[in-house]
Design an enzyme around this catalytic site. Structure first.
Site, PDB file in Angstrom:
ATOM      1  N   ARG A 148      90.389 -96.980-108.723  1.00 35.46           N
ATOM      2  CA  ARG A 148      90.747 -98.106-109.448  1.00 35.46           C
ATOM      3  C   ARG A 148      91.458 -97.885-110.710  1.00 35.46           C
ATOM      4  O   ARG A 148      90.837 -96.835-111.523  1.00 35.46           O
ATOM      5  CB  ARG A 148      89.134 -98.623-110.011  1.00 35.46           C
ATOM      6  N   TYR A 196      98.819-103.811-118.942  1.00 34.55           N
ATOM      7  CA  TYR A 196      99.533-103.397-117.683  1.00 34.55           C
ATOM      8  C   TYR A 196     100.942-103.639-117.833  1.00 34.55           C
ATOM      9  O   TYR A 196     101.870-102.820-117.666  1.00 34.55           O
ATOM     10  CB  TYR A 196      98.974-103.986-116.566  1.00 34.55           C
ATOM     11  N   GLU A 199      98.705-104.955-104.705  1.00 34.06           N
ATOM     12  CA  GLU A 199      97.620-104.628-105.469  1.00 34.06           C
ATOM     13  C   GLU A 199      96.225-105.359-105.247  1.00 34.06           C
ATOM     14  O   GLU A 199      95.398-105.568-106.126  1.00 34.06           O
ATOM     15  CB  GLU A 199      98.073-104.768-106.834  1.00 34.06           C
TER      16      GLU A 199
END
Lengths: 355, 355
Positions: free
Chosen positions: B70, B193, B283
């Site tokens: 993760r 991100y 993802e």
């Protein structure tokens, strides 16, 4: 008419740069402090300094630029709060003079005397002065006055409320625009600006700011950073965070400009974001000044890209080039109406009326 | 075959979370430290924990997922360097076991024991172990181990060279992927991100890293953050910074994945970035888990979007779904070739050959 909502004064006379140099040198050696905020710049010099912008307006077919001090020049992280206050005032005064000298070409937007760690309450007097005395129609609000270390709270925090209260009272929008980066990780125009745009949108998505300020209007520049490209991600995040849809949650208050420097990007922006939420802009003379060898035209001639998007109707173009700007900047609309520009098509959107 | 280059283990058994809790609590109260890194998770539990991923692979028509711990769980900013080392090892071991148990579904990519302010030289042994002992084919490299304060140097700094040297020696690529954010300004999947993706690309553009490491391969996930949407800006910035074109400067070494969760975004990505530089990915189970009410399908079912892009030829699809991944992950290619998957179409691009 064609309104460009995003232009910075990036062709300042050397006297302004000299003033800034002395101002900062004065922090180390008080003997170097500038003795006056009168920069000795003549009206002729000011007019000459924006000759290039006016040439490009004419060449590209835009009429009026919403004009503010150089974004990277704000540098809120430099010096002290007092330095920031003096610097904002001097920078805004120059913009005010240009807009008085060339009212058909430029309308002013201000810089705030923000400083990292200091409540933006300190900015209220300068905001008020630029709007009520200099006739500005909006302001640039820096979501990261630290210049790339992001040490102040998110835009939805009560820390920022004094600014929002004054913006609503004056009925002027803010463009969320960072300044230069002192963090070597972030190139200013290649990373910091776009990251700040993306970050601001996500902060607004996570919060409920517009429940407290239903009439507040915020523009996210540079085409909204990464947001329209990741519109599916944001729709999904709104859903996962149990927020209303993006349209209901944000689009009565949040707008994107068209500072995206290629056709495919403008096509995407106009496809995924409702036309009511897009404001024409080029940021000239700005981030990318050269000619694109692939097209033979300037990268930042964003009107050309929009002209090529066939899916846009005449009504869409009217909104994008003029009417949205007049709706988001009500003081600009008043000004233009006074000057004889008709405004019958400037109506609140359904989303805005629902607020 | 269809290779998904970006999957994280987000369905870990509770025993892993318990271990982490004890590990961190042990920093305050040493009596709570875990007594063993044997988590007592059975093979059956592991297989069961990735049942959903395998169902979705089947339903969506993908074959193999490049699988890593993760991303938000890496949390390199938490604890100490020793904590990071233990946590990376435990996390990688689980991935290694899943890949051994289900080799047709998963191939491993590792987590590094990074820690803010510490030279990533400390990561070389774990990188080597995951590749040579666990059979991993790549690694995730966090460009901001501080978790949102960006206090380490840019990726082009010599600080990072020990990692690049080992990556080249082992012939494995890195995905540039941040972890969770401890900066309240940045939502992890909604801002941190994407900002990191944009930032990494601009750092590479500003530098000349691939002159020192001509065979280094880096993937920028989440469709490259803001980059493809602002491709014109980046082409213009390369020009302004007197760099070669993006193609010459970066595209023999930099790749983007397809974690973009709507059709318009995927259309833009495949239009502006050369197909040779795009790797299929979803993802899953990842950032956005829900069904898009506008389409009735999962937001992260990125294969559906690609299937709808009519401009892609069969050859393009072959590259995007399989051959690019086998080129960028040479150890994966060796593995698949051994397993009888033909590789005749896997050739270096012109840009790569020029290096």
């Amino acid at each position: 008419m064609i309104i460009d909502v995003h232009g910075h004064y990036t062709t300042e006379p050397p006297a302004l740069h000299d003033f800034r140099k002395r101002q900062l040198a004065g922090q180390t050696d008080s003997g170097r402090e500038p003795t006056s905020t009168d920069l000795g710049i003549s009206d002729e010099e000011l007019v000459k300094s924006v000759e290039r912008q006016r040439e490009l307006q004419k060449a590209r077919g835009s009429d009026l630029t919403i004009f503010s001090p150089r974004a990277s020049g704000m540098a809120h992280h430099v010096g002290t709060e007092a330095i920031s206050r003096q610097w904002a005032r001097v920078s805004n005064d120059l913009i005010g003079r240009i807009c008085s000298l060339l009212p058909d070409n430029f309308v002013g937007v201000g810089q705030l005397p923000q400083f990292p760690g200091i409540s933006p309450r300190n900015c209220v007097p300068e905001l008020e002065r630029t709007v009520t005395e200099l006739g500005f129609v909006g302001v640039n609000l820096n979501p990261d006055p630290s210049g790339g270390y992001w040490t102040d709270p998110p835009l939805t925090d009560r820390h920022w409320y004094p600014i929002y209260e004054k913006l609503c009272e004056l009925d002027v929008p803010a463009m969320i625009h960072v300044s230069s980066s002192c963090n070597p990780n972030f190139h200013h125009t290649g990373a910091h600006y776009l990251n700040a745009d993306t970050t601001a949108f996500m902060q607004l998505l996570q919060g409920d700011l517009f429940e407290d300020f239903p009439t507040l209007k915020l523009t996210i520049p540079h085409g909204g950073g990464a947001v329209p490209y990741h519109w599916g991600r944001y729709r999904g995040l709104a859903q996962a965070l149990k927020k209303p849809t993006l349209a209901e949650h944000l689009l009565a208050n949040v707008y994107f400009d068209t500072c995206v420097y290629h056709l495919a990007g403008i096509e995407l922006l106009t496809k995924v974001v409702p036309i009511d939420n897009i404001l024409f802009a080029s940021e000239m003379l700005g981030a990318v000044k050269d000619i694109d060898p692939e097209t033979g035209y300037y990268f930042d001639d964003t009107k050309r890209y929009i002209d090529q998007v066939e899916a846009l109707s005449e009504e869409d173009r009217g909104k994008l080039f003029e009417n949205n700007a007049r709706r988001v900047y009500p003081r600009l609309d008043v000004l233009l109406t006074k000057r004889g520009h008709p405004r019958e098509r400037v109506r609140a959107t359904a989303a805005e009326r629902a607020n």
